[in-house]
Design a protein around this motif. Structure first.
Motif, PDB file in Angstrom:
ATOM      1  N   VAL A   1      41.898  62.746  43.740  1.00  0.00           N
ATOM      2  CA  VAL A   1      43.029  61.904  43.311  1.00  0.00           C
ATOM      3  C   VAL A   1      43.304  60.838  44.364  1.00  0.00           C
ATOM      4  CG1 VAL A   1      45.524  61.898  42.888  1.00  0.00           C
ATOM      5  CG2 VAL A   1      44.074  63.649  41.825  1.00  0.00           C
ATOM      6  N   SER A   2      43.295  61.235  45.620  1.00  0.00           N
ATOM      7  CA  SER A   2      43.556  60.302  46.710  1.00  0.00           C
ATOM      8  C   SER A   2      42.496  59.204  46.776  1.00  0.00           C
ATOM      9  CB  SER A   2      43.606  61.064  48.041  1.00  0.00           C
ATOM     10  OG  SER A   2      43.741  60.182  49.118  1.00  0.00           O
ATOM     11  N   LEU A   3      41.239  59.579  46.670  1.00  0.00           N
ATOM     12  CA  LEU A   3      40.149  58.603  46.720  1.00  0.00           C
ATOM     13  C   LEU A   3      40.164  57.681  45.504  1.00  0.00           C
ATOM     14  CD1 LEU A   3      37.239  60.770  48.147  1.00  0.00           C
ATOM     15  CD2 LEU A   3      38.500  58.959  49.324  1.00  0.00           C
ATOM     16  N   THR A   4      40.515  58.212  44.364  1.00  0.00           N
ATOM     17  CA  THR A   4      40.611  57.393  43.157  1.00  0.00           C
ATOM     18  C   THR A   4      41.710  56.343  43.307  1.00  0.00           C
ATOM     19  OG1 THR A   4      39.802  59.220  41.789  1.00  0.00           O
ATOM     20  CG2 THR A   4      40.992  57.467  40.660  1.00  0.00           C
ATOM     21  N   ALA A   5      42.843  56.751  43.847  1.00  0.00           N
ATOM     22  CA  ALA A   5      43.947  55.800  44.073  1.00  0.00           C
ATOM     23  C   ALA A   5      43.539  54.742  45.094  1.00  0.00           C
ATOM     24  CB  ALA A   5      45.180  56.551  44.558  1.00  0.00           C
ATOM     25  N   GLU A   6      42.869  55.161  46.148  1.00  0.00           N
ATOM     26  CA  GLU A   6      42.421  54.204  47.164  1.00  0.00           C
ATOM     27  C   GLU A   6      41.409  53.217  46.583  1.00  0.00           C
ATOM     28  OE1 GLU A   6      40.475  54.119  51.643  1.00  0.00           O
ATOM     29  OE2 GLU A   6      41.141  56.026  50.795  1.00  0.00           O
ATOM     30  N   ALA A   7      40.519  53.699  45.748  1.00  0.00           N
ATOM     31  CA  ALA A   7      39.533  52.820  45.114  1.00  0.00           C
ATOM     32  C   ALA A   7      40.228  51.786  44.230  1.00  0.00           C
ATOM     33  CB  ALA A   7      38.537  53.649  44.295  1.00  0.00           C
ATOM     34  N   ALA A   8      41.246  52.190  43.513  1.00  0.00           N
ATOM     35  CA  ALA A   8      41.989  51.253  42.658  1.00  0.00           C
ATOM     36  C   ALA A   8      42.672  50.183  43.512  1.00  0.00           C
ATOM     37  CB  ALA A   8      43.020  52.006  41.818  1.00  0.00           C
ATOM     38  N   GLU A   9      43.262  50.592  44.632  1.00  0.00           N
ATOM     39  CA  GLU A   9      43.895  49.632  45.540  1.00  0.00           C
ATOM     40  C   GLU A   9      42.868  48.657  46.105  1.00  0.00           C
ATOM     41  OE1 GLU A   9      46.026  51.785  48.549  1.00  0.00           O
ATOM     42  OE2 GLU A   9      47.290  52.807  47.083  1.00  0.00           O
ATOM     43  N   LEU A  10      41.703  49.173  46.466  1.00  0.00           N
ATOM     44  CA  LEU A  10      40.654  48.307  47.010  1.00  0.00           C
ATOM     45  C   LEU A  10      40.144  47.319  45.969  1.00  0.00           C
ATOM     46  CD1 LEU A  10      38.688  50.881  49.186  1.00  0.00           C
ATOM     47  CD2 LEU A  10      40.089  48.970  50.008  1.00  0.00           C
ATOM     48  N   ARG A  11      39.995  47.770  44.731  1.00  0.00           N
ATOM     49  CA  ARG A  11      39.574  46.860  43.659  1.00  0.00           C
ATOM     50  C   ARG A  11      40.594  45.743  43.476  1.00  0.00           C
ATOM     51  NH1 ARG A  11      37.609  51.589  41.123  1.00  0.00           N
ATOM     52  NH2 ARG A  11      39.599  51.897  40.078  1.00  0.00           N
ATOM     53  N   THR A  12      41.863  46.094  43.517  1.00  0.00           N
ATOM     54  CA  THR A  12      42.922  45.087  43.399  1.00  0.00           C
ATOM     55  C   THR A  12      42.846  44.094  44.545  1.00  0.00           C
ATOM     56  OG1 THR A  12      44.371  46.621  42.224  1.00  0.00           O
ATOM     57  CG2 THR A  12      45.429  44.752  43.322  1.00  0.00           C
ATOM     58  N   ARG A  13      42.650  44.592  45.756  1.00  0.00           N
ATOM     59  CA  ARG A  13      42.569  43.706  46.930  1.00  0.00           C
ATOM     60  C   ARG A  13      41.359  42.790  46.852  1.00  0.00           C
ATOM     61  NH1 ARG A  13      44.829  40.304  49.769  1.00  0.00           N
ATOM     62  NH2 ARG A  13      44.245  40.198  51.940  1.00  0.00           N
ATOM     63  N   VAL A  14      40.227  43.313  46.379  1.00  0.00           N
ATOM     64  CA  VAL A  14      39.028  42.487  46.226  1.00  0.00           C
ATOM     65  C   VAL A  14      39.296  41.359  45.234  1.00  0.00           C
ATOM     66  CG1 VAL A  14      36.687  42.481  45.265  1.00  0.00           C
ATOM     67  CG2 VAL A  14      37.333  44.221  46.926  1.00  0.00           C
ATOM     68  N   THR A  15      39.965  41.669  44.137  1.00  0.00           N
ATOM     69  CA  THR A  15      40.314  40.645  43.149  1.00  0.00           C
ATOM     70  C   THR A  15      41.208  39.583  43.776  1.00  0.00           C
ATOM     71  OG1 THR A  15      40.121  42.239  41.346  1.00  0.00           O
ATOM     72  CG2 THR A  15      41.417  40.250  40.907  1.00  0.00           C
ATOM     73  N   GLU A  16      42.196  40.018  44.559  1.00  0.00           N
ATOM     74  CA  GLU A  16      43.092  39.066  45.231  1.00  0.00           C
ATOM     75  C   GLU A  16      42.315  38.173  46.205  1.00  0.00           C
ATOM     76  OE1 GLU A  16      45.828  41.728  47.085  1.00  0.00           O
ATOM     77  OE2 GLU A  16      47.061  41.967  45.291  1.00  0.00           O
ATOM     78  N   LEU A  17      41.423  38.783  46.970  1.00  0.00           N
ATOM     79  CA  LEU A  17      40.642  38.008  47.939  1.00  0.00           C
ATOM     80  C   LEU A  17      39.712  37.014  47.250  1.00  0.00           C
ATOM     81  CD1 LEU A  17      39.813  40.789  50.539  1.00  0.00           C
ATOM     82  CD2 LEU A  17      41.329  38.818  50.875  1.00  0.00           C
ATOM     83  N   ARG A  18      39.129  37.417  46.139  1.00  0.00           N
ATOM     84  CA  ARG A  18      38.276  36.487  45.385  1.00  0.00           C
ATOM     85  C   ARG A  18      39.079  35.282  44.906  1.00  0.00           C
ATOM     86  NH1 ARG A  18      34.848  40.989  42.064  1.00  0.00           N
ATOM     87  NH2 ARG A  18      33.182  41.210  43.590  1.00  0.00           N
ATOM     88  N   GLN A  19      40.303  35.534  44.438  1.00  0.00           N
ATOM     89  CA  GLN A  19      41.161  34.439  43.976  1.00  0.00           C
ATOM     90  C   GLN A  19      41.537  33.533  45.145  1.00  0.00           C
ATOM     91  OE1 GLN A  19      42.015  33.566  40.738  1.00  0.00           O
ATOM     92  NE2 GLN A  19      42.561  31.729  41.873  1.00  0.00           N
ATOM     93  N   GLU A  20      41.857  34.128  46.281  1.00  0.00           N
ATOM     94  CA  GLU A  20      42.183  33.325  47.460  1.00  0.00           C
ATOM     95  C   GLU A  20      41.004  32.466  47.893  1.00  0.00           C
ATOM     96  OE1 GLU A  20      43.983  35.597  50.651  1.00  0.00           O
ATOM     97  OE2 GLU A  20      45.209  36.712  49.222  1.00  0.00           O
ATOM     98  N   LEU A  21      39.796  33.017  47.819  1.00  0.00           N
ATOM     99  CA  LEU A  21      38.600  32.236  48.157  1.00  0.00           C
ATOM    100  C   LEU A  21      38.401  31.090  47.172  1.00  0.00           C
ATOM    101  CD1 LEU A  21      36.063  35.007  49.218  1.00  0.00           C
ATOM    102  CD2 LEU A  21      36.993  33.185  50.663  1.00  0.00           C
ATOM    103  N   ALA A  22      38.631  31.358  45.904  1.00  0.00           N
ATOM    104  CA  ALA A  22      38.502  30.294  44.896  1.00  0.00           C
ATOM    105  C   ALA A  22      39.530  29.202  45.156  1.00  0.00           C
ATOM    106  CB  ALA A  22      38.671  30.877  43.490  1.00  0.00           C
TER     107      ALA A  22
END
Length: 57
Positions: free
Chosen positions: A16-37
């Motif tokens: 459960v903990s790793l799944t939640a962390e993975a979801a947070e990381l996916r969200t952060r990656v999306t944010e970083l991609r948008q910032e790069l764009a």
């Protein structure tokens, strides 16, 4: 609770903990991609402005 049951609970909690962390990381990656764009767009705008300024001189 037996040792096997405790191991199962620990494993489930870890999952459960790793799944939640993975979801947070996916969200952060999306944010970083948008910032790069956005940064790329700003760089293009600055480059165009500099090119226009250089042509006028």
């Amino acid at each position: 609770m037996s040792l096997i049951d405790e191991d199962r609970v620990d494993l489930a909690a870890t999952f459960v903990s790793l799944t939640a962390e993975a979801a947070e990381l996916r969200t952060r990656v999306t944010e970083l991609r948008q910032e790069l764009a956005d940064l790329g767009e700003r760089m293009n705008a600055v480059s165009s402005a500099l090119n226009r300024h250089a042509v006028r001189r």
